[in-house]
Structures are given as structure tokens and as C-alpha cells.
Design a protein around this motif. Structure first.
Motif, PDB file in Angstrom:
ATOM      1  N   LYS A  86       1.881   6.169  -7.300  1.00  0.00           N
ATOM      2  CA  LYS A  86       1.018   7.055  -7.638  1.00  0.00           C
ATOM      3  C   LYS A  86       1.210   8.593  -7.549  1.00  0.00           C
ATOM      4  O   LYS A  86       0.966   9.472  -8.358  1.00  0.00           O
ATOM      5  CB  LYS A  86      -0.532   6.911  -6.871  1.00  0.00           C
ATOM      6  N   GLU A  87       1.743   9.003  -6.460  1.00  0.00           N
ATOM      7  CA  GLU A  87       1.952  10.338  -6.472  1.00  0.00           C
ATOM      8  C   GLU A  87       3.190  10.988  -7.113  1.00  0.00           C
ATOM      9  O   GLU A  87       3.106  12.034  -7.656  1.00  0.00           O
ATOM     10  CB  GLU A  87       2.774  10.574  -4.816  1.00  0.00           C
ATOM     11  N   LEU A  97       1.180   3.984  -3.125  1.00  0.00           N
ATOM     12  CA  LEU A  97       0.878   5.435  -3.185  1.00  0.00           C
ATOM     13  C   LEU A  97       1.951   6.397  -3.597  1.00  0.00           C
ATOM     14  O   LEU A  97       1.876   7.299  -4.037  1.00  0.00           O
ATOM     15  CB  LEU A  97       0.390   5.718  -1.457  1.00  0.00           C
ATOM     16  N   GLN A 119       0.657  -1.281  -0.101  1.00  0.00           N
ATOM     17  CA  GLN A 119      -0.091   0.038   0.166  1.00  0.00           C
ATOM     18  C   GLN A 119       0.932   1.391   0.000  1.00  0.00           C
ATOM     19  O   GLN A 119       0.707   2.250  -0.764  1.00  0.00           O
ATOM     20  CB  GLN A 119      -0.881   0.149   1.248  1.00  0.00           C
TER      21      GLN A 119
END
Ligand code: DC
Length: 233
Positions: free
Chosen positions: A167-168, A164, A160
Motif C-alpha cells: 500500500k505504501e 502495508l 498485514q
């Protein structure tokens, strides 16, 4: 005050770099991210045609590239963190891509790559005052380090966090892809012949699954102070 050597090892995306960086900043030590070094070699192999689409490595080509490669890390005040350079060009963004992540464990398992990186890492830490993170730092690079940490976290939490992070940075990835990549890398990293990922016998294990950044920073500083008190007495 004596400057010691501090090592952080553990599985992919378990938050070792964040912890190591936090501790280094709070005690004024130099932080070295050795994963970034293996990632830079991987990027160099990809761009220099030393690894093909089937992930077959051209050893003589990679050895030739390695012989003239310069991999350095410098603190960038704008980024607020260390930045990795390959032959004087910043590669910080490229080395964090999924393309590099998908191949780095293959490149990092090659004995001649490990030998070259370990030699550089040992040279960086010769004076002490260093916090280095990776997979074999407490076992192979600095087996005599005064303070060793082995970091763990639950695998879903690791995936996870990595998802993230990617994605950032604008990477188009799915959670399944990230999970698969972590599992593959952990498997190769723990099963390779040369210095596989292992917990050093004298390492302190920290599971950061449920720790906040502030809690882990406080825990590390307390461990460091405890360690220094025993060394100086
Ligand atoms: O910490 P990281 O995810 O950036 O590391 C990238 C890869 O490099 C990882 O899959 C294993 C390898 N590595 C290694 O073999 N030895 C190290 N000391 C550091 C990283």
C-alpha cells in the motif's frame, strides 16, 4: 577479526530481510537479498516473453535470457538500502509488484534457475563477511555457515506487514489477495523438488511476531557476539 557467513531463512514476508539488513549494518557486513535475485529473473522472464499468461514457461527462452543476464545489488545511500539491478537497470520497484510476486515461486522452482542463482550467491560469499537471506541459504547455499537464523512470524502478522508495504508503494491490493499470494508461495517454496524451504538443523529459530525492531536488533547482535566468542576461543 575473522569474517563469518551468516544466513537467514524463513517463510515469505516474515521480516527476514529487515533482520538480516539490520545485523549486516551493525557489524559492517554485506547484505544480500536472494529473493530479489529470483524476483529479477521473474521480471526478466515476463518482459522477455519466457512466461505466458497461463504461467507456462518457455525453458529455452528463459535459459537464453539467463545466460546473458547480469543481476547485481548495490547500496543506494538515497534509498538507505540495497537496490537490485537487472542488466544495469534498477528494477527495485518493479520486482516488488504483485505481478512479480504472483509468478516468482514458479520461476524459483526451476532447477536451472536455482543452479545459476546458487552459483552466483556462493561466489558472493566466498570471502565471508556476508549476511544473506532467502529460503535455502543455510541448507544449500552455505550449509557450513557459522551462524544460521530461521525466522518465523504468525501468518496474519506477515500478511498485514506485506499489505502495508505494498500500500505504501501505491499498489492496489486487497488483504485477501496478499494472504492468498503468501499461502501459495509458502506452499510452492516448501514443496518444490530442488532445495525446498527447510529449517537447517543447526539454525537458531526466532519468532518475531511480538518483537520490536530494536528488540530483534539487540537479540541478533547478542547472538552474533556469542557466536564470535565461541569461534575465536
Ligand atoms: O524473499 P522474497 O519474498 O523476496 O522471495 C521471493 C521468492 O523467491 C519466494 O517466493 C521464494 C523464492 N526464493 C527462493 O526460492 N530461494 C531463495 N533463496 C530466495 C527466494
Amino acid at each position: 577479526m575473522k569474517k563469518i557467513t551468516i544466513t537467514f531463512d524463513g517463510y515469505s514476508s516474515c521480516g527476514k530481510s529487515t533482520m538480516a539488513r539490520q545485523l549486516a549494518a551493525s557489524i559492517g557486513y554485506t547484505f544480500v537479498d536472494t529473493g530479489a535475485m529470483y524476483r529479477a529473473v521473474t521480471l526478466m522472464a515476463m518482459q522477455g516473453g519466457a512466461i505466458d499468461d497461463n504461467d507456462d514457461v518457455d525453458d529455452s527462452q528463459l535459459k537464453a535470457l539467463l545466460a546473458k543476464a547480469s543481476i547485481t545489488q548495490c547500496y543506494n545511500p538515497t534509498l538507505g538500502q540495497a537496490e537490485t539491478f537487472l542488466n544495469d537497470r534498477s528494477v527495485e520497484k518493479e520486482i516488488r509488484s504483485m505481478e512479480v510476486a504472483a509468478r516468482v515461486s514458479i520461476i524459483a522452482a526451476l532447477p536451472y534457475v536455482r543452479q545459476a542463482m546458487v552459483e552466483q550467491q556462493q561466489a558472493m560469499g566466498r570471502q565471508g563477511g556476508i549476511v544473506m537471506d532467502g529460503r535455502d541459504i543455510g541448507t544449500t547455499v552455505f550449509p557450513d555457515a557459522e551462524m544460521k537464523i530461521f525466522v518465523t512470524a504468525r501468518s496474519e502478522v506477515r500478511a498485514q506487514r506485506r499489505y502495508l508495504e505494498l500500500k505504501e508503494k501505491g499498489e492496489e491490493v486487497s488483504m485477501e489477495e496478499v494472504m492468498r499470494n503468501l499461502e501459495e508461495r509458502d506452499h510452492i517454496d516448501t514443496h518444490r523438488e530442488v532445495s525446498p524451504l527447510q529449517q537447517a538443523e543447526d539454525a537458531v529459530v526466532i519468532d518475531n511476531t511480538n518483537l520490536t525492531r530494536a528488540e530483534q536488533a539487540a537479540m541478533l547482535l547478542a547472538l552474533y557476539n556469542e557466536r564470535m566468542a565461541t569461534i575465536e576461543n
